[in-house]
Design a protein around this motif. Structure first.
Motif, PDB file in Angstrom:
ATOM      1  N   GLU A 158       0.811  -1.219   0.000  1.00 32.11           N
ATOM      2  CA  GLU A 158       0.000   0.000   0.000  1.00 32.11           C
ATOM      3  C   GLU A 158       0.841   1.264   0.000  1.00 32.11           C
ATOM      4  OE1 GLU A 158      -2.508  -0.191   3.390  1.00 32.11           O
ATOM      5  OE2 GLU A 158      -3.694  -1.891   2.672  1.00 32.11           O
ATOM      6  N   ARG A 159       2.113   1.153   0.375  1.00 31.70           N
ATOM      7  CA  ARG A 159       2.922   2.360   0.561  1.00 31.70           C
ATOM      8  C   ARG A 159       4.231   2.282  -0.213  1.00 31.70           C
ATOM      9  NH1 ARG A 159       1.383   0.586   5.656  1.00 31.70           N
ATOM     10  NH2 ARG A 159      -0.368   1.755   6.548  1.00 31.70           N
ATOM     11  N   LYS A 160       4.726   3.459  -0.513  1.00 29.91           N
ATOM     12  CA  LYS A 160       6.047   3.600  -1.129  1.00 29.91           C
ATOM     13  C   LYS A 160       6.881   4.492  -0.218  1.00 29.91           C
ATOM     14  CE  LYS A 160       6.349   4.206  -5.503  1.00 29.91           C
ATOM     15  NZ  LYS A 160       6.187   4.784  -6.853  1.00 29.91           N
ATOM     16  N   VAL A 161       8.157   4.131  -0.022  1.00 25.10           N
ATOM     17  CA  VAL A 161       9.013   4.870   0.915  1.00 25.10           C
ATOM     18  C   VAL A 161      10.326   5.260   0.240  1.00 25.10           C
ATOM     19  CG1 VAL A 161      10.224   4.809   3.120  1.00 25.10           C
ATOM     20  CG2 VAL A 161       8.018   3.627   2.879  1.00 25.10           C
ATOM     21  N   PHE A 162      10.690   6.532   0.411  1.00 26.82           N
ATOM     22  CA  PHE A 162      11.994   7.030  -0.025  1.00 26.82           C
ATOM     23  C   PHE A 162      12.827   7.309   1.227  1.00 26.82           C
ATOM     24  CE2 PHE A 162       9.250   7.880  -3.584  1.00 26.82           C
ATOM     25  CZ  PHE A 162      10.052   7.614  -4.687  1.00 26.82           C
ATOM     26  N   LEU A 163      13.923   6.586   1.373  1.00 24.47           N
ATOM     27  CA  LEU A 163      14.837   6.759   2.500  1.00 24.47           C
ATOM     28  C   LEU A 163      16.069   7.503   1.995  1.00 24.47           C
ATOM     29  CD1 LEU A 163      15.872   6.190   5.382  1.00 24.47           C
ATOM     30  CD2 LEU A 163      16.607   3.928   4.575  1.00 24.47           C
ATOM     31  N   ILE A 164      16.269   8.724   2.483  1.00 23.75           N
ATOM     32  CA  ILE A 164      17.379   9.557   2.008  1.00 23.75           C
ATOM     33  C   ILE A 164      18.361   9.787   3.158  1.00 23.75           C
ATOM     34  CG2 ILE A 164      18.032  11.707   0.882  1.00 23.75           C
ATOM     35  CD1 ILE A 164      15.195  11.949  -0.170  1.00 23.75           C
ATOM     36  N   ASN A 165      19.528   9.160   3.053  1.00 21.96           N
ATOM     37  CA  ASN A 165      20.546   9.248   4.093  1.00 21.96           C
ATOM     38  C   ASN A 165      21.399  10.505   3.947  1.00 21.96           C
ATOM     39  OD1 ASN A 165      20.017   6.705   5.426  1.00 21.96           O
ATOM     40  ND2 ASN A 165      20.884   5.689   3.633  1.00 21.96           N
ATOM     41  N   ASN A 166      21.838  11.032   5.083  1.00 18.56           N
ATOM     42  CA  ASN A 166      22.727  12.209   5.111  1.00 18.56           C
ATOM     43  C   ASN A 166      22.182  13.359   4.262  1.00 18.56           C
ATOM     44  OD1 ASN A 166      25.119   9.694   4.979  1.00 18.56           O
ATOM     45  ND2 ASN A 166      24.920  11.011   6.772  1.00 18.56           N
ATOM     46  N   PHE A 167      20.895  13.609   4.417  1.00 19.45           N
ATOM     47  CA  PHE A 167      20.271  14.657   3.619  1.00 19.45           C
ATOM     48  C   PHE A 167      20.873  16.027   3.909  1.00 19.45           C
ATOM     49  CE2 PHE A 167      16.896  17.752   2.649  1.00 19.45           C
ATOM     50  CZ  PHE A 167      16.671  17.428   1.319  1.00 19.45           C
ATOM     51  N   ASP A 168      21.392  16.218   5.110  1.00 17.91           N
ATOM     52  CA  ASP A 168      21.982  17.508   5.469  1.00 17.91           C
ATOM     53  C   ASP A 168      23.250  17.818   4.671  1.00 17.91           C
ATOM     54  OD1 ASP A 168      23.057  15.318   6.873  1.00 17.91           O
ATOM     55  OD2 ASP A 168      23.875  16.594   8.430  1.00 17.91           O
ATOM     56  N   LYS A 169      23.789  16.811   3.982  1.00 17.99           N
ATOM     57  CA  LYS A 169      24.980  17.033   3.160  1.00 17.99           C
ATOM     58  C   LYS A 169      24.623  17.365   1.715  1.00 17.99           C
ATOM     59  CE  LYS A 169      27.851  14.051   6.058  1.00 17.99           C
ATOM     60  NZ  LYS A 169      28.679  12.820   6.133  1.00 17.99           N
ATOM     61  N   ALA A 170      23.330  17.335   1.399  1.00 16.24           N
ATOM     62  CA  ALA A 170      22.885  17.663   0.046  1.00 16.24           C
ATOM     63  C   ALA A 170      23.055  19.158  -0.218  1.00 16.24           C
ATOM     64  CB  ALA A 170      21.424  17.266  -0.137  1.00 16.24           C
ATOM     65  N   ASN A 171      23.393  19.516  -1.452  1.00 18.99           N
ATOM     66  CA  ASN A 171      23.529  20.940  -1.766  1.00 18.99           C
ATOM     67  C   ASN A 171      22.152  21.596  -1.923  1.00 18.99           C
ATOM     68  OD1 ASN A 171      22.619  20.419  -4.424  1.00 18.99           O
ATOM     69  ND2 ASN A 171      24.718  20.029  -5.132  1.00 18.99           N
ATOM     70  N   GLU A 172      22.158  22.900  -2.017  1.00 18.70           N
ATOM     71  CA  GLU A 172      20.902  23.653  -2.041  1.00 18.70           C
ATOM     72  C   GLU A 172      20.052  23.295  -3.259  1.00 18.70           C
ATOM     73  OE1 GLU A 172      19.464  28.349  -2.124  1.00 18.70           O
ATOM     74  OE2 GLU A 172      21.432  27.792  -1.300  1.00 18.70           O
ATOM     75  N   SER A 173      20.686  23.075  -4.402  1.00 19.33           N
ATOM     76  CA  SER A 173      19.942  22.742  -5.618  1.00 19.33           C
ATOM     77  C   SER A 173      19.207  21.410  -5.473  1.00 19.33           C
ATOM     78  CB  SER A 173      20.893  22.683  -6.822  1.00 19.33           C
ATOM     79  OG  SER A 173      21.488  23.944  -7.056  1.00 19.33           O
ATOM     80  N   ALA A 174      19.875  20.431  -4.877  1.00 24.12           N
ATOM     81  CA  ALA A 174      19.258  19.115  -4.691  1.00 24.12           C
ATOM     82  C   ALA A 174      18.097  19.200  -3.710  1.00 24.12           C
ATOM     83  CB  ALA A 174      20.300  18.122  -4.206  1.00 24.12           C
ATOM     84  N   GLN A 175      18.278  19.988  -2.656  1.00 19.85           N
ATOM     85  CA  GLN A 175      17.200  20.142  -1.680  1.00 19.85           C
ATOM     86  C   GLN A 175      15.996  20.844  -2.310  1.00 19.85           C
ATOM     87  OE1 GLN A 175      18.182  21.425   2.322  1.00 19.85           O
ATOM     88  NE2 GLN A 175      20.314  20.776   2.110  1.00 19.85           N
TER      89      GLN A 175
END
Length: 321
Positions: A105-122
């Motif tokens: 029933e569900r889909k999950v996106f697990l994004i590790n170390n998101f705080d290291k992503a650059n501004e464009s990716a965020q």
């Protein structure tokens, strides 16, 4: 599922999210922040499993959990595939978020170390977080929420993953046959990842003894030369700074008769040293240690940082006697 995820199930935060799921009130997007990267990743992975589990308890035995364990679950996307969450990773999220779940029933996106992503990716995933497809969930984690855009934080539920209590951490390490001592428990501040890293670090015990010996024997500026070279060894410099900071924080707790110390062994080791420093001296020294970390991050010469720090410790010791 790892043995450690079973331990993270005992945290109150897990129970709260589990109850929200059972009441169909769990938010579509979460950011799990913890100064211990291992804890942030492990807990967010656990919640992802909770959302996909057929028994709604990250049971580890149902068909969905078996697929997650085998990394073959079609509705679980773990990112980034590369070292850092980049624009390409964000585009992958946007592209797949609108597709219906395949296995459940569900889909999950697990994004590790998101705080290291650059501004464009965020920025790239802002829209999908604001208007998420039905039954699509986003689990983000990191160690520093200040590096995440405020626009992102306003679209997620932020959770601080708590540390374990001292007796809980000790039990976890014992149950998993991890060799440790009281200094490791003390230095870890209840964070499992930190405890595991220290237990695996062959240089930790020597470095801890070295720091205590240095503080006991460094009585004048002439003594600095006896300790500066070893303290400033690049591969161990940050570890020794962390130990030094912990020792002085414990001094402060001892001098103020705090009950927050993990064990009596720490008191026995550090009490004689704490008697040599006033509260004001300790506070000033802690500020100098924090500054030394910042200078190291800024690639300032380590020998220069060390000499100034050790001289500063001596100056504060006698100036604020």
């Amino acid at each position: 599922m790892t043995n450690y995820q079973e331990d993270f199930k005992k945290l109150w935060l897990y129970d709260r999210l589990k109850n929200q799921l059972s009441q169909d009130s769990v938010s579509h997007a979460h950011f799990f922040v913890c100064e211990d990267e291992f804890s942030a990743k492990t807990f967010s992975d656990l919640v992802a499993r909770l959302l996909l589990c057929e028994n709604m308890n990250a049971c580890g035995t149902c068909a969905a959990c078996a697929q997650v364990n085998a990394q073959t679950h079609p509705d679980l996307f773990i990112l980034p595939k590369e070292k850092t969450f980049m624009v390409a990773s964000a585009a992958h999220v946007v592209e797949n978020a609108h597709k219906k779940p395949i296995a459940g029933e569900r889909k999950v996106f697990l994004i590790n170390n998101f705080d290291k992503a650059n501004e464009s990716a965020q920025n790239k995933i802002l829209k999908i977080l604001e208007e998420p497809p039905k039954n699509t969930f986003f689990m983000l984690n990191g160690t520093n929420d200040k590096k995440v855009l405020s626009t992102i934080l306003s679209r997620v539920q932020k959770h601080f993953v708590p540390p374990f209590k001292a007796d809980e951490l000790q039990s976890i390490l014992k149950n998993n046959n991890v060799k440790f001592n009281q200094n490791i428990l003390d230095m870890s501040d209840g964070y499992l990842g930190r405890a595991l890293a220290l237990a695996e670090n062959k240089d930790f015990l020597h470095s801890y003894d070295f720091v205590l010996n240095m503080l006991a024997k460094m009585t004048s500026s002439k003594d600095i030369i006896n300790f500066s070279a070893e303290f400033s060894e690049r591969s161990l410099f940050l570890l020794r700074l962390e130990i030094l900071e912990k020792v002085f924080r414990n001094m402060l707790l001892i001098k103020n008769q705090s009950e927050n110390l993990i064990d009596d062994a720490s008191v026995l080791l550090i009490s004689p040293l704490s008697a040599q420093f006033s509260n004001l001296a300790i506070i000033n020294i802690l500020n100098k240690i924090i500054k030394a970390k910042m200078l190291f991050d800024a690639s300032v010469n380590i020998t220069s940082i060390t000499d100034n720090l050790l001289l500063g410790i001596l100056e504060d010791k006698f100036l604020w006697k």
